[in-house]
Design a protein around this motif. Structure first.
Motif, PDB file in Angstrom:
ATOM      1  N   UNK A   1       0.832  -1.206   0.000  1.00  0.00           N
ATOM      2  CA  UNK A   1       0.000   0.000   0.000  1.00  0.00           C
ATOM      3  C   UNK A   1       0.866   1.255   0.000  1.00  0.00           C
ATOM      4  N   UNK A   2       0.238   2.407  -0.123  1.00  0.00           N
ATOM      5  CA  UNK A   2       0.979   3.662  -0.123  1.00  0.00           C
ATOM      6  C   UNK A   2       1.742   3.822   1.190  1.00  0.00           C
ATOM      7  N   UNK A   3       2.857   4.503   1.106  1.00  0.00           N
ATOM      8  CA  UNK A   3       3.712   4.712   2.270  1.00  0.00           C
ATOM      9  C   UNK A   3       4.885   3.768   2.337  1.00  0.00           C
ATOM     10  N   UNK A   4       4.851   2.702   1.556  1.00  0.00           N
ATOM     11  CA  UNK A   4       5.954   1.742   1.507  1.00  0.00           C
ATOM     12  C   UNK A   4       6.676   1.918   0.175  1.00  0.00           C
ATOM     13  N   UNK A   5       7.960   2.191   0.238  1.00  0.00           N
ATOM     14  CA  UNK A   5       8.756   2.449  -0.963  1.00  0.00           C
ATOM     15  C   UNK A   5       9.398   1.162  -1.449  1.00  0.00           C
ATOM     16  N   UNK A   6       9.277   0.898  -2.759  1.00  0.00           N
ATOM     17  CA  UNK A   6       9.847  -0.321  -3.340  1.00  0.00           C
ATOM     18  C   UNK A   6      10.703   0.029  -4.554  1.00  0.00           C
TER      19      UNK A   6
ATOM     20  N   UNK B   1       6.319   3.822 -21.509  1.00  0.00           N
ATOM     21  CA  UNK B   1       5.378   4.220 -22.566  1.00  0.00           C
ATOM     22  C   UNK B   1       4.592   5.435 -22.074  1.00  0.00           C
ATOM     23  N   UNK B   2       4.672   6.540 -22.828  1.00  0.00           N
ATOM     24  CA  UNK B   2       4.008   7.763 -22.387  1.00  0.00           C
ATOM     25  C   UNK B   2       2.503   7.536 -22.243  1.00  0.00           C
ATOM     26  N   UNK B   3       1.973   8.033 -21.142  1.00  0.00           N
ATOM     27  CA  UNK B   3       0.554   7.901 -20.882  1.00  0.00           C
ATOM     28  C   UNK B   3       0.137   6.535 -20.388  1.00  0.00           C
ATOM     29  N   UNK B   4       1.097   5.742 -19.900  1.00  0.00           N
ATOM     30  CA  UNK B   4       0.779   4.373 -19.466  1.00  0.00           C
ATOM     31  C   UNK B   4      -0.302   4.370 -18.390  1.00  0.00           C
ATOM     32  N   UNK B   5      -0.405   5.456 -17.626  1.00  0.00           N
ATOM     33  CA  UNK B   5      -1.337   5.514 -16.503  1.00  0.00           C
ATOM     34  C   UNK B   5      -2.804   5.595 -16.931  1.00  0.00           C
TER      35      UNK B   5
ATOM     36  N   UNK C   1       3.238   4.612  -8.090  1.00  0.00           N
ATOM     37  CA  UNK C   1       3.470   6.057  -7.984  1.00  0.00           C
ATOM     38  C   UNK C   1       2.454   6.691  -7.035  1.00  0.00           C
ATOM     39  N   UNK C   2       2.218   6.023  -5.923  1.00  0.00           N
ATOM     40  CA  UNK C   2       1.217   6.472  -4.961  1.00  0.00           C
ATOM     41  C   UNK C   2       1.458   7.895  -4.465  1.00  0.00           C
ATOM     42  N   UNK C   3       2.715   8.310  -4.443  1.00  0.00           N
ATOM     43  CA  UNK C   3       3.030   9.652  -3.949  1.00  0.00           C
ATOM     44  C   UNK C   3       2.395  10.732  -4.816  1.00  0.00           C
ATOM     45  N   UNK C   4       2.136  10.405  -6.093  1.00  0.00           N
ATOM     46  CA  UNK C   4       1.575  11.380  -7.028  1.00  0.00           C
ATOM     47  C   UNK C   4       0.100  11.127  -7.322  1.00  0.00           C
ATOM     48  N   UNK C   5      -0.506  10.224  -6.578  1.00  0.00           N
ATOM     49  CA  UNK C   5      -1.906   9.886  -6.803  1.00  0.00           C
ATOM     50  C   UNK C   5      -2.791  10.713  -5.881  1.00  0.00           C
ATOM     51  N   UNK C   6      -3.506  11.689  -6.413  1.00  0.00           N
ATOM     52  CA  UNK C   6      -4.345  12.549  -5.560  1.00  0.00           C
ATOM     53  C   UNK C   6      -5.506  11.812  -4.907  1.00  0.00           C
TER      54      UNK C   6
END
Length: 256
Positions: A107-112, A127-131, A175-180
């Motif tokens: 989950x978020x908060x754990x860095x891998x 690949x650009x826009x993969x998200x 990329x949870x750090x950038x997920x609003x």
């Protein structure tokens, strides 16, 4: 009435990946229900539903919550890889009698940040826009990350069954750090049921160092098991019965 085990597969997979575990636990008297995540019930040779790319973790959780709601009892929720993270999210909603997390995504908060993790997702993440697109690993990436302990024939057989995965879900995990939306956030105080957390010392996709952090997050209720001769595909690697047996023993201890 026998306990129900509700099984959630990981990225690119389907209910088929639980065949070994279903047979194993049904022989022990459990009722096993293997769920399919939205848009994963498809021909591996076909193009994915375009809605898949923007389907997020919480969409998956909502779908699994509806499936659990159709059961006659609160189940043991067993998840592999991304399915392990979905199991955590469901557990925080009070929907599990117990959690079995097999090489679970964190989950978020754990860095891998391990190089092996980056290599496992390289073609998709570059690949650009993969998200916002469906994605699928190359054969070499899948072998390197998850299937390296299997025979060549087994690797080809499993890869041939893989379908596309949600780029959004991959983004929310990696990329949870950038997920609003904070889709992968789990409040550990809300998980009050017993949880078994299983790692493979040879896992390249979700290294044991990451899985240990998952176990520590739920240390009030968790038991941690690490298998030195296993990687990520604990569902079918040589000796998978050892892992399944450990799960069965753990279930037997707390559910007397």
């Amino acid at each position: 009435m026998a306990d129900t085990i509700f099984m959630i597969h990981g990225m690119w997979c389907g209910p088929w990946c639980w065949e070994n575990y279903q047979r194993f636990f049904e022989e022990k008297g459990y009722r096993c229900v293997a769920a399919s995540l939205p848009y994963h019930d498809m021909d591996p040779q076909s193009l994915p539903d375009p809605r898949l790319g923007t389907t997020g973790l919480l969409d998956y959780v909502e779908a699994m919550e509806k499936e659990i709601g159709r059961l006659s009892e609160k189940p043991i929720v067993m998840g592999h890889s991304m399915g392990g993270l979905l199991a955590q999210l469901l557990g925080a909603r009070g929907l599990a009698k117990a959690l079995v997390l097999l090489t679970p995504a964190s989950p978020s908060g754990i860095v891998a940040p391990a190089p092996s993790v980056i290599a496992s997702f390289w073609s998709g993440l570059t690949a650009w826009g993969f998200w916002q697109k469906p994605l699928r690993p190359t054969f070499s990436e899948m072998v390197y990350s998850a299937l390296h302990l299997l025979t060549d024939e087994e690797q080809k057989e499993i890869y041939g069954k893989l379908v596309y995965e949600s780029g959004r879900a991959a983004f929310e995990i990696g990329f949870w750090l950038f997920d609003p939306t904070g889709a992968s956030k789990v409040d550990e105080s809300k998980i009050t049921c017993p949880a078994l957390v299983v790692a493979g010392a040879l896992d390249r996709l979700i290294p044991a160092s990451v899985v240990r952090q998952v176990a520590r997050k739920y240390e009030a209720v968790s038991t941690y098991s690490e298998f030195e001769n296993h990687g990520h595909w604990v569902l079918g690697e040589p000796g998978w019965q050892e892992v399944a047996g450990d799960v069965a023993d753990w279930l037997g201890r707390w559910d007397r």
